[in-house]
Scaffold this motif. Structure first.
Motif, short mmCIF file in Angstrom:
data_model
loop_
_atom_site.label_atom_id
_atom_site.label_comp_id
_atom_site.label_asym_id
_atom_site.label_seq_id
_atom_site.Cartn_x
_atom_site.Cartn_y
_atom_site.Cartn_z
N PHE A 34 0.72 -1.19 0.01
CA PHE A 34 -0.04 0.15 -0.18
C PHE A 34 0.93 1.03 -0.19
CE2 PHE A 34 -2.06 -3.44 2.25
CZ PHE A 34 -3.36 -3.53 1.36
N TRP A 35 0.44 2.16 -0.36
CA TRP A 35 1.24 3.53 -0.53
C TRP A 35 1.01 4.52 0.67
CZ3 TRP A 35 -1.69 8.11 0.13
CH2 TRP A 35 -2.87 7.98 -0.18
N GLU A 40 -1.65 4.18 9.37
CA GLU A 40 -2.52 5.06 8.84
C GLU A 40 -3.64 4.37 7.97
OE1 GLU A 40 -0.04 7.43 6.34
OE2 GLU A 40 1.35 8.10 8.13
N LEU A 41 -3.35 3.23 7.30
CA LEU A 41 -4.51 2.62 6.51
C LEU A 41 -5.68 2.06 7.31
CD1 LEU A 41 -5.44 1.55 3.67
CD2 LEU A 41 -4.21 -0.67 4.36
N VAL A 70 -0.41 -2.99 16.48
CA VAL A 70 -1.60 -1.85 16.83
C VAL A 70 -2.93 -2.48 16.72
CG1 VAL A 70 -2.21 0.35 15.79
CG2 VAL A 70 0.25 -0.18 15.95
N PHE A 71 -3.01 -3.19 15.69
CA PHE A 71 -4.48 -4.00 15.35
C PHE A 71 -4.71 -4.97 16.58
CE2 PHE A 71 -7.05 -7.15 13.15
CZ PHE A 71 -7.98 -6.22 12.79
N HIS A 72 -4.02 -5.70 17.26
CA HIS A 72 -4.37 -6.46 18.40
C HIS A 72 -4.01 -5.54 19.56
CE1 HIS A 72 -3.75 -9.96 15.75
NE2 HIS A 72 -4.68 -10.55 16.84
N GLN A 73 -3.11 -4.60 19.65
CA GLN A 73 -2.88 -3.66 21.15
C GLN A 73 -2.16 -4.67 22.03
OE1 GLN A 73 -3.54 -0.30 21.47
NE2 GLN A 73 -3.74 -0.47 19.08
N TYR A 101 -5.64 2.44 -2.62
CA TYR A 101 -4.50 2.69 -1.63
C TYR A 101 -3.39 1.53 -2.18
CZ TYR A 101 -8.12 4.80 1.28
OH TYR A 101 -9.10 5.67 1.69
N LEU A 102 -3.72 0.77 -3.19
CA LEU A 102 -2.71 -0.32 -3.61
C LEU A 102 -1.73 0.38 -4.44
CD1 LEU A 102 -4.87 -3.23 -4.46
CD2 LEU A 102 -3.22 -3.01 -2.77
#
Length: 341
Positions: A34-35, A40-41, A70-73, A101-102
């Motif tokens: 992703f760019w 941030e995504l 960050v996703f699971h914390q 976003y790709l």
């Protein structure tokens, strides 16, 4: 054909859960570039609304204690190697929700390369360490506590490597090696004026062991044996009879050069197919490196010459077969201290 959904609508799909833990194509998500950064995504409202948050947990999910997802914390893995997020993002890409976003075209998808973090969804409930004993760290509780505290102290004085050559194993060292099935490295050495065969390069214990039968064959005097405080147990929990410890001049020699060092052996009365077990204390003292693949051990002489010592593969196989026949082979030992000083 995939139906488009209104912005902000909640996706009704459930994240795919891999059925096995092996690293196969079925349980490894496709990795997309992703760019924008992944952090941030997943923070973009339109994307965040389509992601199913994982259940909260206080357990470490992975092997890396300093990595943060960050996703699971939780700690244990980083967001780049997060399988749960990878599967959900893969579904969104397939649904044509993340095309803006790709970076790569839709037909250039590849399977993510397996990494050590891909087992991070298995909670870590604790850690299992090896058992050890012998002279390393001391024989009493207070000595071992002092040794353990010393591990946290950074050593500022470097080693003197002026005359120490590089110990390298190359393809040429494989020319005289017969194909084998993980044979142990078994060498010969000289001590008390006698050449002793069937010496196992163990590297799995913290003490060098001489067996009582070998002690008698060397015709050593009991006056040379010093008492040893503590009890030794084999891996199965059986007590091993300790006769004491003895320090002997031991010579490692080859056609190139030789080296002699004082090695302290723990003399034990136990059945074994080997005469002596050389472990980390001796190998570190003589700065030796053993390679089971090359069936050799190399160590530097005091003059800076590499001393190659070839393992006898016939003796290696014979000793291994005999060790399987013993009723109680000594695999590893641990110490039970008699108490505080």
């Amino acid at each position: 054909m995939t139906e488009s959904k209104a912005p902000g609508a909640q996706s009704s799909y459930e994240a795919r859960k891999p059925q096995t833990r092996g690293r196969t194509r079925e349980n490894t998500p496709l990795r997309h570039n992703f760019w924008v950064d992944l952090k941030e995504l997943i923070a973009i409202p339109d994307v965040a609304s389509r992601l199913k948050p994982p259940p909260k947990t206080n357990k470490r999910l992975g092997l890396r204690k300093t990595a943060w997802c960050v996703f699971h914390q939780v700690v244990g893995h980083n967001i780049r190697n997060c399988l749960a997020l990878g599967f959900q993002l893969d579904e969104l890409v397939r649904g044509n929700f993340l095309k803006d976003y790709l970076q790569e075209p839709q037909g250039a998808l590849t399977t993510a390369a397996p990494t050590e973090d891909q087992g991070h969804e298995v909670p870590i409930h604790g850690e299992i360490n090896t058992i050890a004993g012998g002279f390393s760290g001391g024989c009493t509780v207070s000595q071992r506590k002092k040794y353990a505290k010393g591990v946290m102290i950074v050593e500022t004085q470097g080693l003197d490597l002026t005359l120490e050559p590089d110990l390298v194993f190359t393809k040429t060292n494989l020319r005289d090696v017969v194909s084998h099935d993980n044979d142990p490295v078994v060498i010969s050495m000289v001590t008390t004026g006698r050449k002793v065969h069937h010496i196992l390069m163990d590297q799995g214990s913290s003490t060098d062991v001489m067996f009582w039968l070998t002690f008698n064959k060397l015709q050593l005097s009991l006056d040379q044996v010093r008492p040893y405080v503590g009890c030794l147990y084999d891996f199965a929990g059986y007590q091993v009879e300790v006769r004491g410890n003895i320090q002997l001049c031991t010579t490692f020699t080859s056609d190139a050069a030789s080296r002699t060092a004082n090695i302290k052996y723990l003399v034990i009365n136990a059945p074994s197919a080997y005469n002596i077990l050389l472990d980390r204390p001796a190998l570190n003292r003589i700065r030796a490196v053993a390679s089971s693949r090359h069936m050799k051990m190399k160590l530097p002489s005091l003059e800076g010459i590499v001393i190659p010592m070839k393992s006898n593969q016939k003796d290696s196989k014979r000793c291994y077969e005999n060790s399987l026949k013993t009723k109680r082979g000594v695999c590893s030992v641990t110490i039970q201290p008699p108490g505080e000083d």
